[in-house]
Design an enzyme around this catalytic site. Sequence first.
Site, PDB file in Angstrom:
ATOM      1  N   HIS A 118     -19.885 -59.008  13.487  1.00  0.00           N
ATOM      2  CA  HIS A 118     -19.840 -60.121  12.532  1.00  0.00           C
ATOM      3  C   HIS A 118     -18.545 -59.976  11.723  1.00  0.00           C
ATOM      4  CE1 HIS A 118     -21.065 -62.319   8.857  1.00  0.00           C
ATOM      5  NE2 HIS A 118     -22.044 -62.849   9.564  1.00  0.00           N
ATOM      6  N   ASP A 197     -23.685 -51.407  10.529  1.00  0.00           N
ATOM      7  CA  ASP A 197     -24.102 -52.703   9.999  1.00  0.00           C
ATOM      8  C   ASP A 197     -25.519 -52.958  10.533  1.00  0.00           C
ATOM      9  OD1 ASP A 197     -24.690 -55.350   9.628  1.00  0.00           O
ATOM     10  OD2 ASP A 197     -22.760 -56.124  10.316  1.00  0.00           O
ATOM     11  N   GLN A 200     -29.079 -57.026  11.092  1.00  0.00           N
ATOM     12  CA  GLN A 200     -30.047 -57.665  11.995  1.00  0.00           C
ATOM     13  C   GLN A 200     -31.061 -56.665  12.539  1.00  0.00           C
ATOM     14  OE1 GLN A 200     -30.318 -60.726  11.974  1.00  0.00           O
ATOM     15  NE2 GLN A 200     -28.318 -61.513  11.387  1.00  0.00           N
ATOM     16  N   LYS A 223     -32.351 -60.990   4.389  1.00  0.00           N
ATOM     17  CA  LYS A 223     -32.743 -61.081   5.801  1.00  0.00           C
ATOM     18  C   LYS A 223     -34.045 -60.315   6.044  1.00  0.00           C
ATOM     19  CE  LYS A 223     -27.950 -61.435   7.390  1.00  0.00           C
ATOM     20  NZ  LYS A 223     -27.721 -62.838   7.717  1.00  0.00           N
ATOM     21  N   CYS A 365     -20.120 -66.584  12.720  1.00  0.00           N
ATOM     22  CA  CYS A 365     -19.240 -65.590  12.069  1.00  0.00           C
ATOM     23  C   CYS A 365     -18.834 -64.472  13.025  1.00  0.00           C
ATOM     24  CB  CYS A 365     -19.872 -64.993  10.814  1.00  0.00           C
ATOM     25  SG  CYS A 365     -20.405 -66.197   9.621  1.00  0.00           S
TER      26      CYS A 365
HETATM   27  C1  LIG Z   1     -24.696 -58.495  11.871  1.00  0.00           C
HETATM   28  C2  LIG Z   1     -24.390 -59.101  10.532  1.00  0.00           C
HETATM   29  N1  LIG Z   1     -23.594 -58.448   9.678  1.00  0.00           N
HETATM   30  C3  LIG Z   1     -23.299 -58.942   8.475  1.00  0.00           C
HETATM   31  C4  LIG Z   1     -23.813 -60.143   8.038  1.00  0.00           C
HETATM   32  C5  LIG Z   1     -23.468 -60.655   6.677  1.00  0.00           C
HETATM   33  O1  LIG Z   1     -24.615 -60.690   5.868  1.00  0.00           O
HETATM   34  P1  LIG Z   1     -24.570 -61.338   4.408  1.00  0.00           P
HETATM   35  O2  LIG Z   1     -24.040 -62.734   4.593  1.00  0.00           O
HETATM   36  O3  LIG Z   1     -25.992 -61.301   3.967  1.00  0.00           O
HETATM   37  O4  LIG Z   1     -23.689 -60.512   3.584  1.00  0.00           O
HETATM   38  C6  LIG Z   1     -24.647 -60.867   8.891  1.00  0.00           C
HETATM   39  C7  LIG Z   1     -25.176 -62.184   8.487  1.00  0.00           C
HETATM   40  O5  LIG Z   1     -25.647 -62.952   9.260  1.00  0.00           O
HETATM   41  C8  LIG Z   1     -24.948 -60.327  10.168  1.00  0.00           C
HETATM   42  O6  LIG Z   1     -25.732 -60.979  11.026  1.00  0.00           O
END
Ligand SMILES: Cc1ncc(COP(=O)(O)O)c(C=O)c1O
Length: 409
Positions: A118, A197, A200, A223, A365
Site C-alpha cells: 500500500h 504492515d 489487513q 479496520k 492505493c
Molecule cells: C495494507 C494497508 N496498509 C496501510 C493502509 C493505510 O491505512 P490507514 O488509511 O488506516 O492509515 C491500508 C488501508 O487500506 C492498507 O490496506
Amino acid sequence: MLNTSQIKKDFPLFTHHPDLVYLDSAATALKTQGVIDAERAYLEEYSTNVMRGLYPLAETATEKFEMTREKMATFIGAKSSSEIIFTSGTTDALNLVSKLLASQIEKGDTLVTTAMEHHSNFLPWKELAKTKSADLHIVSLTKEGMIDRESLKKSIDEHTKIASFSAVSNVLGTINPVKEIIALIRSINPKTLIVIDAAQAVCHMPMSVSDWDADFVAFSGHKMFGPTGTGILYGKYSLLETLPPVNFGGGMVLDSCAEDTLYKESPYCFEAGTPNIGGMIALGSAIDYIENIGLQNIHLHETTLASYAIEKLKETFGEDISIIGPSKKEKRSGIIAFTLANVHPHDIAGILGEQNICVRAGEHCTTPLHHSLRLSATTRLSLSIYNNENDIDKFISVLKEIQAMFLNK
Ligand SMILES: Cc1ncc(COP(=O)(O)O)c(C=O)c1O
C-alpha cells in the site's frame, strides 16, 4: 460459519440500511454498538484529558484509555503495554517509525520493501531513501502474487537497514508467511530492522508480534471495528528505549528548561499532544468484541466465504473474469480483486452501489502493484464477519446484470 444474522444485530448501520451488502471492510470495517456506546459515554460522561488532571473524571479517562493499551498488548502478543504506541492509523504509524529510524540511515544503506505494498508502506521508505541517498530495493512477486523468495534473498545484504512488508495484501489477498519471511531476512542480515504492515491482518487471523519476532508492527483501529483516527505502532521495547522522540509537545515531558529536556519513557515520549481519547477507549471495546468471537473463527468464516465467492465468480463468468492473487485458498484472506472483460471497475462499483452493494474500485492505493500487473484498476470485495453467502449471491446476480448491460451496448 458464524451466525451472521445475529452478528448483524451488533452493527447499528444495518438497522439504518437493512438491505445493505457491505463488501468494503478492507477500506474500513463497520462499528459495533459497543464501540459506539463507549465513544459516546466518553464524550457525554467524562470527556476530560488524559495524563494531566488530578480530579476523578480525568483519572477515569486516563484509566480507561490505558486499559485499551493493556488489552491491545495482550491482543497482539506484545510483551508489555510500553510497546504499544497510539497513533491515528496505519499511515501515521508507518510514517512515525520511518521518522524514528531516520537517524540510523546513511548514504549507501539499503531499505527493502515489496511490490505489493500500500502507498502507506511504500512512500515513507521511498522518501526516507531519497532524503538519505540510500537505495530502495523492491522485492518482486511471483505470478501468483506471493513475495518471491529469490528476489527477497537478492535484496537483502550487509547494507540492508530496514525491511518492511505487509502481512496481508490489500489487493491480492495474499497472506504472507510473516514469521518465515522474518526468519529468512534475519538469516541473511540479523541486524535488519523489520517493520510489518498488519492493516489487513489484525482482526482477520490470529497473530502474535512476539512469535513473528517483528521489530515494529503498524495497523489501524478502524479496520478492526474501532473508530477512525485510531491506530497502533508496536515496537520492541529494547529498540524503543534507544530511540529519541521525533514529535514534540505536551504530555511527553518529565522536565524541561532552556538547556535540556527530559522525556518520558516509551510509549509516552512518542505520543506528543492530546490523543484521540474517546476513539482509543472505544477501540478497547472492539478488542473485547473480536476476542469474544475468536480470531480463529473469524479467519475460518472469512476464508470459507472467500472460497465460495471465488468459485461462484469463476462458475458464473468463466474466462471473462480474472481474479488476481494466489490460486490456493489457504494462501488467501477475505480480499478478492478482479477484472471483468469489457466492463470498467468504476462502472461495476458505481452500478453495484446504486443497488446497495458496496465494493471498491480503482488502484486501492497500490499504484506500483497495479503498474506491475499492467492494470489501471480492479474491483475489490473485502469480507468481514457480517457477510454471508446471500451477500455474495446478490453481488454476483447484479454483476451478471452489469455484464449483460455492457455486452448489449
Ligand atoms: C495494507 C494497508 N496498509 C496501510 C493502509 C493505510 O491505512 P490507514 O488509511 O488506516 O492509515 C491500508 C488501508 O487500506 C492498507 O490496506
